[in-house]
Write a protein that holds these residues in place. Sequence first.
Motif, PDB file in Angstrom:
ATOM      1  N   ALA A   4       0.818  -1.073   0.003  1.00 59.64           N
ATOM      2  CA  ALA A   4      -0.035  -0.043  -0.026  1.00 59.64           C
ATOM      3  C   ALA A   4       0.869   1.105  -0.133  1.00 59.64           C
ATOM      4  O   ALA A   4       0.324   2.346  -0.779  1.00 59.64           O
ATOM      5  N   LEU A   5       2.043   1.135   0.720  1.00 58.96           N
ATOM      6  CA  LEU A   5       2.767   2.297   0.598  1.00 58.96           C
ATOM      7  C   LEU A   5       3.609   2.474  -0.432  1.00 58.96           C
ATOM      8  O   LEU A   5       4.035   3.675  -0.948  1.00 58.96           O
ATOM      9  N   ILE A   6       3.977   1.509  -1.238  1.00 64.33           N
ATOM     10  CA  ILE A   6       4.762   1.522  -2.517  1.00 64.33           C
ATOM     11  C   ILE A   6       3.986   1.907  -3.663  1.00 64.33           C
ATOM     12  O   ILE A   6       4.372   2.819  -4.392  1.00 64.33           O
ATOM     13  N   LEU A   7       2.738   1.423  -3.530  1.00 58.87           N
ATOM     14  CA  LEU A   7       2.086   1.370  -4.841  1.00 58.87           C
ATOM     15  C   LEU A   7       1.795   2.716  -5.692  1.00 58.87           C
ATOM     16  O   LEU A   7       2.130   2.843  -6.980  1.00 58.87           O
ATOM     17  N   PRO A   8       0.904   3.661  -5.095  1.00 58.80           N
ATOM     18  CA  PRO A   8       0.680   4.883  -5.829  1.00 58.80           C
ATOM     19  C   PRO A   8       2.142   5.390  -6.179  1.00 58.80           C
ATOM     20  O   PRO A   8       2.213   6.230  -7.294  1.00 58.80           O
ATOM     21  N   GLY A   9       3.011   5.548  -5.158  1.00 60.83           N
ATOM     22  CA  GLY A   9       4.107   6.257  -5.605  1.00 60.83           C
ATOM     23  C   GLY A   9       5.232   5.677  -6.510  1.00 60.83           C
ATOM     24  O   GLY A   9       6.427   5.993  -6.816  1.00 60.83           O
ATOM     25  N   LEU A  10       4.864   4.492  -7.133  1.00 62.03           N
ATOM     26  CA  LEU A  10       5.636   3.756  -8.026  1.00 62.03           C
ATOM     27  C   LEU A  10       5.448   4.377  -9.338  1.00 62.03           C
ATOM     28  O   LEU A  10       6.479   4.415  -9.992  1.00 62.03           O
ATOM     29  N   PHE A  11       4.666   5.314  -9.535  1.00 64.94           N
ATOM     30  CA  PHE A  11       4.265   5.962 -10.833  1.00 64.94           C
ATOM     31  C   PHE A  11       4.346   7.298 -10.635  1.00 64.94           C
ATOM     32  O   PHE A  11       3.737   8.138  -9.966  1.00 64.94           O
ATOM     33  N   SER A  12       5.140   7.947 -11.786  1.00 65.09           N
ATOM     34  CA  SER A  12       5.383   9.560 -11.387  1.00 65.09           C
ATOM     35  C   SER A  12       5.354  10.227 -12.744  1.00 65.09           C
ATOM     36  O   SER A  12       5.909   9.818 -13.718  1.00 65.09           O
ATOM     37  N   ALA A  13       4.312  11.126 -12.736  1.00 71.23           N
ATOM     38  CA  ALA A  13       4.440  11.924 -14.015  1.00 71.23           C
ATOM     39  C   ALA A  13       5.555  12.885 -13.944  1.00 71.23           C
ATOM     40  O   ALA A  13       5.990  13.159 -14.919  1.00 71.23           O
ATOM     41  N   PHE A  14       5.933  13.451 -12.790  1.00 65.10           N
ATOM     42  CA  PHE A  14       7.090  14.287 -12.801  1.00 65.10           C
ATOM     43  C   PHE A  14       8.375  13.566 -13.395  1.00 65.10           C
ATOM     44  O   PHE A  14       9.041  14.331 -14.050  1.00 65.10           O
ATOM     45  N   GLY A  15       8.516  12.582 -12.767  1.00 65.24           N
ATOM     46  CA  GLY A  15       9.830  11.658 -13.169  1.00 65.24           C
ATOM     47  C   GLY A  15       9.672  11.664 -14.740  1.00 65.24           C
ATOM     48  O   GLY A  15      10.843  11.844 -15.408  1.00 65.24           O
ATOM     49  N   THR A  16       8.703  11.068 -15.260  1.00 66.55           N
ATOM     50  CA  THR A  16       8.585  11.001 -16.679  1.00 66.55           C
ATOM     51  C   THR A  16       8.645  12.222 -17.205  1.00 66.55           C
ATOM     52  O   THR A  16       9.768  12.296 -18.342  1.00 66.55           O
ATOM     53  N   PHE A  17       8.267  13.417 -16.873  1.00 63.13           N
ATOM     54  CA  PHE A  17       8.367  14.723 -17.640  1.00 63.13           C
ATOM     55  C   PHE A  17       9.869  15.082 -17.389  1.00 63.13           C
ATOM     56  O   PHE A  17      10.462  15.407 -18.563  1.00 63.13           O
ATOM     57  N   LEU A  18      10.383  15.022 -16.185  1.00 64.74           N
ATOM     58  CA  LEU A  18      11.872  15.276 -16.173  1.00 64.74           C
ATOM     59  C   LEU A  18      12.766  14.489 -17.113  1.00 64.74           C
ATOM     60  O   LEU A  18      13.770  15.051 -17.549  1.00 64.74           O
ATOM     61  N   LEU A  19      12.692  13.124 -17.122  1.00 67.90           N
ATOM     62  CA  LEU A  19      13.370  12.427 -17.884  1.00 67.90           C
ATOM     63  C   LEU A  19      13.334  12.796 -19.430  1.00 67.90           C
ATOM     64  O   LEU A  19      14.318  12.540 -20.047  1.00 67.90           O
ATOM     65  N   ARG A  20      12.163  12.937 -19.759  1.00 67.37           N
ATOM     66  CA  ARG A  20      11.782  13.427 -21.304  1.00 67.37           C
ATOM     67  C   ARG A  20      12.590  14.337 -21.554  1.00 67.37           C
ATOM     68  O   ARG A  20      13.314  14.507 -22.770  1.00 67.37           O
ATOM     69  N   GLN A  21      12.509  15.194 -20.789  1.00 66.73           N
ATOM     70  CA  GLN A  21      13.421  16.642 -21.253  1.00 66.73           C
ATOM     71  C   GLN A  21      14.855  16.400 -21.599  1.00 66.73           C
ATOM     72  O   GLN A  21      15.267  16.780 -22.389  1.00 66.73           O
ATOM     73  N   PHE A  22      15.394  15.442 -20.730  1.00 61.81           N
ATOM     74  CA  PHE A  22      16.649  14.998 -20.898  1.00 61.81           C
ATOM     75  C   PHE A  22      16.853  14.303 -22.190  1.00 61.81           C
ATOM     76  O   PHE A  22      17.814  14.603 -22.758  1.00 61.81           O
ATOM     77  N   PHE A  23      16.127  13.228 -22.288  1.00 60.57           N
ATOM     78  CA  PHE A  23      16.259  12.474 -23.511  1.00 60.57           C
ATOM     79  C   PHE A  23      16.232  13.305 -24.897  1.00 60.57           C
ATOM     80  O   PHE A  23      16.813  13.109 -25.748  1.00 60.57           O
ATOM     81  N   LEU A  24      15.264  14.380 -24.660  1.00 59.28           N
ATOM     82  CA  LEU A  24      15.082  15.381 -25.817  1.00 59.28           C
ATOM     83  C   LEU A  24      16.656  16.047 -26.251  1.00 59.28           C
ATOM     84  O   LEU A  24      16.778  16.591 -27.338  1.00 59.28           O
TER      85      LEU A  24
END
Lengths: 313, 289
Positions: B156-176
Amino acid sequence: MVTATPTSARSETARTRRPRSSRATQRIGYAFIAPVAIGLAAFYLVPALATFGLSFAEWGQFGGWTFNGFENFATVFRSDLFWRALLNTIAYLLIGLLVLPIALLLAALLNRPGLRGVSVYRTLYFIPFVTLPVASGMVWKWLYNGEYGLLNEFLGLFGIQGTYWVANPATALIAIGAVQVWTQIGYYLIIFVAGIKAIRTDVQEAAEIDGAGSVRRFRSITVPLLTPTIFFCSVINVIATLQIFDLIYVMVQSQAANPAFNASQSIVTLFYDTAFVDNDKGTATALAFLLAILIAALTAVQFQLQKRWVTYD
Amino acid sequence: MTDATTNPAPTRRRGTARGTRLGGVATHLVLVLGAVLMAFPFVWQLLTALKSQAEAMTVPVRLLPQEWLWENVARVFEVLPFAEQLGVSTVVAIARTVGQLALCSLAAYAFARLEFRGRELIFALFLSVLMVPSQLLILPQYQIIVSLGLLNTVGALILPGLFSAFGTFLLRQFFLGLPREMEEAALLDGASRWRIYWNIMLPLVKPALAALAVITLMNSWNDLLWPLVVNTDPTVMPISAGLTTLQGQFSTDYPVLMAGSLLASLPMLVVFILLQRQFVQGIALSGSK
């Protein structure tokens, strides 16, 4: 929140010149985003929509719900606790904003050319930010203690009579707000230090040659050129303080008999109580929804106001 | 702040030198005072942690413990399932961090480099998640955890925090921001997308991964509201929530409260001291916690 990385704009244009997108690439694309997309949909997007819907519904004791129009919102608006919590939250917000001038001043001092020990200072200032908020709350509650607290002992040296800082309705909110500022200084300090470093040094040097003193350079060059960063920090800070919870929970809430209870509650602590102590999920949903609107509104207002004071060169 | 650079021209050079030195002293004075304010609460936390309860509650206040009671640290482990809670915090923080790095980087790479239908729309939906305050999500998330039968579990503690829009956004900027040449050469050589992602692209965004990792670790370790909501059983609480339960029963045992809160914040402090550069970069990159 949204961030700005310098790379985005440049590569956005570069991307369009790729014609190759086979069916296989498409499938791989979907496969790669699937885990996050499904997780975000299940745990974030759908819940956000559900909250919107359920704020207009009455929650059954054992699951299930019935539509009840604006009843939940009416309950919230009729509750004195809500208005009190709203006012308190605004007060936390105003106190919380003090972190910006403090961090800015410290950042300017840290950027003095030739200053020694910059990294030591930076580390020390940053420690409260990485410290477990629950732990910070406990330490400060102890420092604020009315009988044995170090703060009152210290004030006593100057003949000042202290108080029970977090149990006195007149001081609890300010005392907690001060700790909130204390925990956040390091964070904004780092952003401001980076921002000042990015200011072109030739502008600074030109001003220095023209005989501008350091106070004047700070006021007339550093601050104006830093307004985009200050604006960004202000937006972030407002959003964060509107959601203040941990410190209040630790310093006040766990003592149910605290006389300063009502004088220190925020919207989020009220939300927590309503949802999980009183088990009134419908009202709590409406509260959460109102908080989201408040956050969105204050953010929008700031974006409007920025035109008047933020200078982009 | 004193600064003599505004002195009249003839004395300007000497004036500047003296003024700078004076200004330097004043600067250090302010900075030291600030540093004391920032650090002293922790010193006091330690000193109180090592006193007896009676000594902590004496007036006038004594600064140093008469006797340094290191056994207070052991008492924390008696009054709370402290070891379990530290374990829970550690497992959850690591699981969320590793999970986010893996899942977000995969999605971020796809958003930055692969073309598929609806990409912009899906990405916009990701961004919209960033705007939603977490309180708005807690009740429905709680219902999901209940219906999955996960209340009072580490999951229960892990689950929602496993998915992050922020993390995806941040890394996408780097890949770009990465050059395409290497990738295209690898494609011509017949490398699969997975291999390109894993062997070529991922190593190139290591700094961003490290920054995301420390921010995620810290957020996970410090999180309070969500654990309070889903885990009420002390043995599966993370240390943040566990500490708050001490306050009720041991509200006047300040040495134990201080020892517990000190121990609970120590792991993150150690991580910070070791990975300071990544922390600073993470803050500078992110805008949010």
